[in-house]
Design an enzyme around this catalytic site. Structure first.
Site, PDB file in Angstrom:
ATOM      1  N   THR A  38       4.887  -5.244   7.059  1.00 19.49           N
ATOM      2  CA  THR A  38       4.439  -6.594   7.405  1.00 19.49           C
ATOM      3  C   THR A  38       5.600  -7.404   7.979  1.00 19.49           C
ATOM      4  O   THR A  38       6.437  -7.931   7.229  1.00 19.49           O
ATOM      5  CB  THR A  38       3.872  -7.296   6.146  1.00 19.49           C
ATOM      6  OG1 THR A  38       3.092  -6.343   5.432  1.00 19.49           O
ATOM      7  CG2 THR A  38       3.039  -8.500   6.487  1.00 19.49           C
ATOM      8  N   TYR A 150      -0.957   9.324  -8.085  1.00 15.01           N
ATOM      9  CA  TYR A 150       0.239   8.472  -8.215  1.00 15.01           C
ATOM     10  C   TYR A 150       1.233   9.128  -9.166  1.00 15.01           C
ATOM     11  O   TYR A 150       2.425   9.229  -8.863  1.00 15.01           O
ATOM     12  CB  TYR A 150      -0.177   7.087  -8.726  1.00 15.01           C
ATOM     13  CG  TYR A 150       0.960   6.094  -8.834  1.00 15.01           C
ATOM     14  CD1 TYR A 150       1.495   5.479  -7.706  1.00 15.01           C
ATOM     15  CD2 TYR A 150       1.509   5.756 -10.074  1.00 15.01           C
ATOM     16  CE1 TYR A 150       2.530   4.558  -7.797  1.00 15.01           C
ATOM     17  CE2 TYR A 150       2.535   4.842 -10.186  1.00 15.01           C
ATOM     18  CZ  TYR A 150       3.044   4.240  -9.047  1.00 15.01           C
ATOM     19  OH  TYR A 150       4.080   3.323  -9.150  1.00 15.01           O
TER      20      TYR A 150
HETATM   21  N1  LIG Z   1       4.245  -2.951  -9.706  1.00 15.34           N
HETATM   22  C1  LIG Z   1       4.217  -2.003 -10.625  1.00 15.34           C
HETATM   23  O1  LIG Z   1       3.440  -2.069 -11.603  1.00 15.34           O
HETATM   24  C2  LIG Z   1       5.149  -0.830 -10.515  1.00 15.34           C
HETATM   25  C3  LIG Z   1       5.447  -0.108 -11.677  1.00 15.34           C
HETATM   26  C4  LIG Z   1       6.282   0.993 -11.582  1.00 15.34           C
HETATM   27  C5  LIG Z   1       6.823   1.360 -10.354  1.00 15.34           C
HETATM   28  N2  LIG Z   1       6.504   0.634  -9.240  1.00 15.34           N
HETATM   29  C6  LIG Z   1       7.072   1.080  -7.960  1.00 15.34           C
HETATM   30  O2  LIG Z   1       7.838   0.031  -7.404  1.00 15.34           O
HETATM   31  C7  LIG Z   1       7.865   0.159  -5.971  1.00 15.34           C
HETATM   32  C8  LIG Z   1       7.545  -1.191  -5.338  1.00 15.34           C
HETATM   33  O3  LIG Z   1       6.207  -1.530  -5.663  1.00 15.34           O
HETATM   34  P1  LIG Z   1       5.672  -3.035  -5.758  1.00 15.34           P
HETATM   35  O4  LIG Z   1       5.153  -3.207  -7.119  1.00 15.34           O
HETATM   36  O5  LIG Z   1       6.681  -3.965  -5.213  1.00 15.34           O
HETATM   37  O6  LIG Z   1       4.412  -2.914  -4.772  1.00 15.34           O
HETATM   38  P2  LIG Z   1       3.963  -3.821  -3.528  1.00 15.34           P
HETATM   39  O7  LIG Z   1       4.149  -5.240  -3.832  1.00 15.34           O
HETATM   40  O8  LIG Z   1       2.601  -3.350  -3.171  1.00 15.34           O
HETATM   41  O9  LIG Z   1       5.002  -3.388  -2.396  1.00 15.34           O
HETATM   42  C9  LIG Z   1       4.943  -2.103  -1.826  1.00 15.34           C
HETATM   43  C10 LIG Z   1       5.891  -2.071  -0.654  1.00 15.34           C
HETATM   44  O10 LIG Z   1       5.824  -0.768  -0.048  1.00 15.34           O
HETATM   45  C11 LIG Z   1       5.633  -0.964   1.358  1.00 15.34           C
HETATM   46  N3  LIG Z   1       4.899   0.154   1.943  1.00 15.34           N
HETATM   47  C12 LIG Z   1       3.766   0.743   1.492  1.00 15.34           C
HETATM   48  N4  LIG Z   1       3.383   1.700   2.336  1.00 15.34           N
HETATM   49  C13 LIG Z   1       4.299   1.710   3.347  1.00 15.34           C
HETATM   50  C14 LIG Z   1       4.443   2.473   4.529  1.00 15.34           C
HETATM   51  N5  LIG Z   1       3.579   3.442   4.879  1.00 15.34           N
HETATM   52  N6  LIG Z   1       5.510   2.209   5.330  1.00 15.34           N
HETATM   53  C15 LIG Z   1       6.385   1.247   5.019  1.00 15.34           C
HETATM   54  N7  LIG Z   1       6.297   0.496   3.913  1.00 15.34           N
HETATM   55  C16 LIG Z   1       5.261   0.731   3.094  1.00 15.34           C
HETATM   56  C17 LIG Z   1       4.832  -2.240   1.454  1.00 15.34           C
HETATM   57  O11 LIG Z   1       4.950  -2.763   2.761  1.00 15.34           O
HETATM   58  P3  LIG Z   1       3.788  -3.689   3.413  1.00 15.34           P
HETATM   59  O12 LIG Z   1       3.226  -4.525   2.283  1.00 15.34           O
HETATM   60  O13 LIG Z   1       4.545  -4.483   4.408  1.00 15.34           O
HETATM   61  O14 LIG Z   1       2.800  -2.749   3.943  1.00 15.34           O
HETATM   62  C18 LIG Z   1       5.528  -3.087   0.416  1.00 15.34           C
HETATM   63  O15 LIG Z   1       6.717  -3.613   0.950  1.00 15.34           O
HETATM   64  C19 LIG Z   1       6.852   1.254  -5.630  1.00 15.34           C
HETATM   65  O16 LIG Z   1       7.535   2.464  -5.382  1.00 15.34           O
HETATM   66  C20 LIG Z   1       6.019   1.381  -6.904  1.00 15.34           C
HETATM   67  O17 LIG Z   1       5.461   2.653  -7.061  1.00 15.34           O
HETATM   68  C21 LIG Z   1       5.695  -0.459  -9.302  1.00 15.34           C
END
Ligand SMILES: NC(=O)c1ccc[n+]([C@@H]2O[C@H](COP(=O)([O-])OP(=O)(O)OC[C@H]3O[C@@H](n4cnc5c(N)ncnc54)[C@H](OP(=O)(O)O)[C@@H]3O)[C@@H](O)[C@H]2O)c1
Length: 261
Positions: A38, A150
């Site tokens: 984005t 996942y």
């Molecule tokens: N939130 C949780 O509960 C949680 C818990 C444990 C681990 N995690 C891990 O933490 C990390 C960050 O997650 P978050 O919670 O911050 O999620 P989020 O808010 O949904 O952010 C996900 C990010 O990944 C990017 N992304 C997804 N698909 C992509 C693609 N094909 N190419 C480039 N960028 C892509 C998104 O970009 P756009 O939005 O610009 O598309 C966004 O910047 C992830 O690896 C997740 O598995 C999260």
């Protein structure tokens, strides 16, 4: 490692955890290469960060073009730290996952970090001190109903990170696996949020997660970090006594299925 004056390539910078990581690292003096899909959110974030020289690049890490672009940016800007943070999730029982959704999740969460590591290792080897952080999850150690793909992607990322850490043990590159627990960001759909509330699952805020990451980066001997109590205990119990965890999670199954089906 002290991040001051270090150049950091951060994927998923437009997301909930990524934006906070960018803020914390920029405040500590790092120069950020912010990537995500984005462009608007990346541009706003870049504008808001303290310090000079940050870059924002919108691309898809699941595409060859995206990876090639990141590899050339990393070389041009002499990246010291790679943080593989981009990720996707979907709550669904496995028979309701389309083959496209399965492939996409494995590509973004596992293949893209692996490919980026292989492309960036030669760049990182040129630096006096370098770091790779792969953002996994507690679900990379405990398989959960409704999240089979996942979990598979994050289990894979954990195994990959452990192998790479051992492969690079006599190099200048430290390799870290960083595993948050449930965090309030938009990766969790309304359904997932409602399920977590029904199950009483604890939820961190992304700012806390980012501060923990900075602390991990600063400790030169830290190679793995699991966030949250009792989650880090469950990780250990699941490794030695998975039957205990099977029985505990079976009690939650009707609730999980009511949201995941
Ligand atoms: N939130 C949780 O509960 C949680 C818990 C444990 C681990 N995690 C891990 O933490 C990390 C960050 O997650 P978050 O919670 O911050 O999620 P989020 O808010 O949904 O952010 C996900 C990010 O990944 C990017 N992304 C997804 N698909 C992509 C693609 N094909 N190419 C480039 N960028 C892509 C998104 O970009 P756009 O939005 O610009 O598309 C966004 O910047 C992830 O690896 C997740 O598995 C999260």
């Amino acid at each position: 490692m002290n991040v001051n004056d270090k150049t950091v390539l951060l994927t998923g910078a437009s997301g909930g955890i990524g934006q906070e990581i960018a803020r914390v690292l920029a405040a500590a003096g790092a120069k950020l290469i912010l990537t995500g899909r984005t462009s608007g959110r990346l541009a706003e974030l870049k504008q808001e960060l303290p310090g000079e020289g940050h870059i924002a690049v919108a691309l898809d890490v699941a595409s060859d073009e995206g990876v090639n672009e990141l590899a050339s940016i990393a070389e041009e800007h002499a990246v010291d730290i790679l943080i593989n943070n981009a990720g996707v999730n979907q709550l669904a029982t496995h028979e309701h996952m389309s083959s496209e959704a399965i492939s996409r999740m494995m590509t973004v969460n596992l293949c893209a970090p692996m490919i980026l590591c292989s492309r960036l290792i030669p760049v990182l080897m040129q630096r006096p001190e370098a770091l790779i952080v792969n953002v996994g999850s507690i679900m990379g150690s405990i398989g959960m109903a409704g999240s089979a793909t996942y979990c598979a992607s994050k289990f894979g990322l954990r195994g990959f990170t452990e192998s790479l850490r051992r492969e690079l043990a006599d190099s200048n590159i430290r390799v870290v696996y960083f595993a948050p627990r449930m965090t309030s960001t938009s990766i969790n759909s309304e359904q997932m949020m409602a399920m977590n509330q029904a199950l009483g699952t604890a939820m961190d805020n992304p700012g806390e997660v980012a501060n923990q990451l900075l602390s991990v980066i600063s400790k030169s001997n830290c190679t793995e970090q699991y966030l949250g109590w009792p989650e880090k205990l469950f990780v250990r119990i699941n490794a030695v006594l998975p039957g205990v965890v099977d029985r505990a999670l079976k009690k939650q199954l009707p609730t999980v299925l009511s949201y995941a089906r």
